[in-house]
Each structure stands twice: as C-alpha cells, then as structure tokens.
Design a protein around this motif. Structure first.
Motif, PDB file in Angstrom:
ATOM      1  N   VAL A  74     105.528   2.694  16.190  1.00 58.61           N
ATOM      2  CA  VAL A  74     105.439   4.004  14.613  1.00 58.61           C
ATOM      3  C   VAL A  74     105.794   5.036  14.937  1.00 58.61           C
ATOM      4  CG1 VAL A  74     103.544   1.882  14.023  1.00 58.61           C
ATOM      5  CG2 VAL A  74     102.676   4.562  15.180  1.00 58.61           C
ATOM      6  N   ILE A  75     106.573   5.445  14.175  1.00 58.18           N
ATOM      7  CA  ILE A  75     106.255   7.023  13.406  1.00 58.18           C
ATOM      8  C   ILE A  75     105.464   7.752  13.602  1.00 58.18           C
ATOM      9  CG2 ILE A  75     107.972   8.515  12.811  1.00 58.18           C
ATOM     10  CD1 ILE A  75     109.364   7.283  14.238  1.00 58.18           C
ATOM     11  N   VAL A  76     104.940   9.016  14.786  1.00 59.87           N
ATOM     12  CA  VAL A  76     103.924  10.239  14.310  1.00 59.87           C
ATOM     13  C   VAL A  76     104.446  11.451  13.574  1.00 59.87           C
ATOM     14  CG1 VAL A  76     102.248   9.019  16.045  1.00 59.87           C
ATOM     15  CG2 VAL A  76     103.366  10.742  16.816  1.00 59.87           C
ATOM     16  N   TYR A  77     103.511  12.271  13.575  1.00 59.55           N
ATOM     17  CA  TYR A  77     103.876  13.726  13.853  1.00 59.55           C
ATOM     18  C   TYR A  77     103.347  14.900  14.966  1.00 59.55           C
ATOM     19  CZ  TYR A  77     106.388  12.455   9.234  1.00 59.55           C
ATOM     20  OH  TYR A  77     107.324  11.906   8.088  1.00 59.55           O
ATOM     21  N   GLU A  78     104.515  15.128  15.598  1.00 58.56           N
ATOM     22  CA  GLU A  78     103.244  16.045  16.431  1.00 58.56           C
ATOM     23  C   GLU A  78     103.460  17.367  16.278  1.00 58.56           C
ATOM     24  OE1 GLU A  78     104.114  14.064  20.187  1.00 58.56           O
ATOM     25  OE2 GLU A  78     106.060  14.252  20.387  1.00 58.56           O
ATOM     26  N   LEU A  79     102.875  18.291  17.121  1.00 59.17           N
ATOM     27  CA  LEU A  79     103.666  19.739  17.077  1.00 59.17           C
ATOM     28  C   LEU A  79     104.302  20.033  18.209  1.00 59.17           C
ATOM     29  CD1 LEU A  79      99.721  21.817  16.628  1.00 59.17           C
ATOM     30  CD2 LEU A  79     101.681  20.997  14.925  1.00 59.17           C
ATOM     31  N   THR A  80     105.694  21.065  18.458  1.00 61.83           N
ATOM     32  CA  THR A  80     105.791  21.473  19.011  1.00 61.83           C
ATOM     33  C   THR A  80     105.256  22.266  19.868  1.00 61.83           C
ATOM     34  OG1 THR A  80     107.062  22.878  17.538  1.00 61.83           O
ATOM     35  CG2 THR A  80     108.173  20.738  17.570  1.00 61.83           C
ATOM     36  N   PRO A  81     105.749  22.637  21.279  1.00 65.19           N
ATOM     37  CA  PRO A  81     105.419  23.756  22.031  1.00 65.19           C
ATOM     38  C   PRO A  81     104.785  24.730  20.619  1.00 65.19           C
ATOM     39  CG  PRO A  81     106.719  22.555  23.324  1.00 65.19           C
ATOM     40  CD  PRO A  81     106.986  21.981  21.666  1.00 65.19           C
ATOM     41  N   PHE A  82     106.018  25.425  20.109  1.00 66.54           N
ATOM     42  CA  PHE A  82     106.376  26.175  19.063  1.00 66.54           C
ATOM     43  C   PHE A  82     105.395  26.445  17.902  1.00 66.54           C
ATOM     44  CE2 PHE A  82     107.783  28.473  15.443  1.00 66.54           C
ATOM     45  CZ  PHE A  82     107.932  29.637  15.876  1.00 66.54           C
ATOM     46  N   GLY A  83     105.072  25.542  17.972  1.00 61.23           N
ATOM     47  CA  GLY A  83     103.473  25.068  16.808  1.00 61.23           C
ATOM     48  C   GLY A  83     102.253  24.522  17.293  1.00 61.23           C
ATOM     49  N   ARG A  84     101.947  24.280  18.745  1.00 57.61           N
ATOM     50  CA  ARG A  84     101.119  24.902  19.222  1.00 57.61           C
ATOM     51  C   ARG A  84     100.301  26.400  19.548  1.00 57.61           C
ATOM     52  NH1 ARG A  84      99.116  19.824  19.806  1.00 57.61           N
ATOM     53  NH2 ARG A  84      96.928  20.711  20.970  1.00 57.61           N
ATOM     54  N   GLU A  85     101.302  26.918  19.563  1.00 53.66           N
ATOM     55  CA  GLU A  85     100.679  28.321  19.530  1.00 53.66           C
ATOM     56  C   GLU A  85     100.004  28.875  18.450  1.00 53.66           C
ATOM     57  OE1 GLU A  85     104.257  30.324  20.073  1.00 53.66           O
ATOM     58  OE2 GLU A  85     104.902  29.638  22.098  1.00 53.66           O
ATOM     59  N   LEU A  86     100.113  27.834  17.626  1.00 53.94           N
ATOM     60  CA  LEU A  86      99.247  28.598  16.373  1.00 53.94           C
ATOM     61  C   LEU A  86      97.562  28.654  17.023  1.00 53.94           C
ATOM     62  CD1 LEU A  86     101.898  27.115  13.250  1.00 53.94           C
ATOM     63  CD2 LEU A  86     100.784  29.793  13.583  1.00 53.94           C
ATOM     64  N   GLU A  87      97.136  27.375  17.318  1.00 55.07           N
ATOM     65  CA  GLU A  87      96.041  27.120  17.889  1.00 55.07           C
ATOM     66  C   GLU A  87      94.915  28.182  17.311  1.00 55.07           C
ATOM     67  OE1 GLU A  87      93.350  24.766  20.247  1.00 55.07           O
ATOM     68  OE2 GLU A  87      95.351  24.533  20.962  1.00 55.07           O
ATOM     69  N   PRO A  88      95.114  29.499  18.247  1.00 55.95           N
ATOM     70  CA  PRO A  88      94.269  30.250  18.545  1.00 55.95           C
ATOM     71  C   PRO A  88      94.589  31.337  16.919  1.00 55.95           C
ATOM     72  CG  PRO A  88      96.739  31.487  19.730  1.00 55.95           C
ATOM     73  CD  PRO A  88      95.927  29.613  19.042  1.00 55.95           C
TER      74      PRO A  88
END
Length: 213
Positions: A74-88
C-alpha cells in the motif's frame, strides 16, 4: 510553486507559503505520529474535503515536506527529514494553543493522533525523571493509547498493552493536562473512569503531563 505568495522575502514568510494553507499543518501533525495511508489521514481529519486533502498532500510533497512511500503493498504518506524538522514547531504551537483552547465542544473530535501530539506537547521530562517508570492505557472512545514513561523518555502508541493504570478519560484528559481539574476530583466526579490499576497513579500522570491553561 507555493499556493500562496506573500511577496516578501523572510524565513517566516517562506514557511507560511509552504505550510500555511488551511489543514496543511494538521496533516503534518498527524504524520509526526507516524506514516499514514490516505484513508487514515481522512479519518483523522473528518471535516477535511477530499479534494482539499489531495491538494494539500500534493503541495506538501512538491515542497519536500512529505513523500509517498510503498509499505506492504500500500502507499503511505510520511514526512521527509525536512518535514520532521517541524516537530518542535508543532509541539510549541500545541503548548501555546492550550492557553486559549477552553473546553471541547461535543461536536469536536479528539483523534488518537491529535491526543498523541497533545501529550507530547504537555510532557515534562524534568518531572518524569524523578518518577518510577509507568505505563498508562488511556481509552478515547473506540481508540486506546498506550503511554509509556521511563524517566525523561516518552513513547505513545496506539493499541492495548500491559499498563500500570488503565483509564477512560476522553475530553477530561485535556482538563487534567491544564490543571483545570485535580486527578482525584476527576475520578470522584466520573470524568475519568479507572478500569484497572491504582487510581492514585492518575496524580503521577497529571504531574508528568502538564501545561498551563
């Protein structure tokens, strides 16, 4: 190209051009919990129109914030390392938003992913560091979150598991986090129902997860 162009050159402007469209940051919030299929994202954001969800996913993918990935056919959507920088940023926004949130209305949903991020926002590692490792199972309507705290480490997963305290709280969990209601008062008033374990551990939960309202 960003869906919105503010005509200014600054970091905040560029950030808003990438994630400032309605629903975009909530998609990022849910993907910070873990990869999600399209249908799972739609279920977690029940009021988002399907065309808007598709548009936001495409825009965020083009911006390099998330990507499509194959998982078990199946296809999932996941954050890139750039996207994960948004966590804080997302956690700080959650903590700030608590101050103006007020009580949840009956028509407002509390999803497992939104509660997971609220718990991350409210987690006090400095308080948890002095407490014994504890596992909580919190039931939210039909969903259940397994919340493990081991010193300054926090792990929140969906589903059941061995826990020192199993309780049903729903919207009352937010009231505990903000200190609006004391843990034992929440039990006495029936806002929180202890299913197994020592109800006094709810005091430890409220000490570990706390944000000023």
């Amino acid at each position: 190209m960003a869906a919105r162009d503010y005509g200014q050159s600054s970091g905040i402007t560029r950030a808003l051009e990438l994630i400032g469209e309605r629903w975009a940051l909530l998609i990022v919030r849910d993907l910070l919990v873990g990869p999600r299929r399209y249908g799972e994202l739609a279920a977690g954001l029940p009021r988002i129109p399907t065309n808007i969800l598709a548009s936001r996913l495409k825009e965020l993918q083009e911006a390099g914030v998330l990507r499509r990935a194959p998982r078990s056919r199946v296809i999932v959507y996941e954050l890139t390392p750039f996207g994960r920088e948004l966590e804080p940023v997302v956690l700080a926004l959650g903590a700030w938003g608590f101050k103006a949130m007020g009580g949840a209305r009956d028509e407002q949903a509390i999803s497992p992913d939104s509660m997971t991020m609220d718990l991350r926002s409210a987690f006090r590692p400095e308080a948890a560091a002095g407490l014994p490792p504890t596992a909580y199972a919190a039931r939210l309507d039909a969903a259940e979150l397994l919340i493990r705290v081991d010193g300054p480490a926090l792990d929140v997963q969906r589903g059941p598991g061995p826990a020192d305290l199993v309780f049903e709280g729903g919207r009352a969990i937010h009231r505990l986090i903000t200190g609006e209601i004391a843990p034992q008062r929440a039990i006495t008033d029936g806002l929180v129902r202890v299913r197994s374990g020592d109800g006094l551990l709810l005091d430890r939960f409220a000490t570990t997860f706390r944000l000023a309202a």
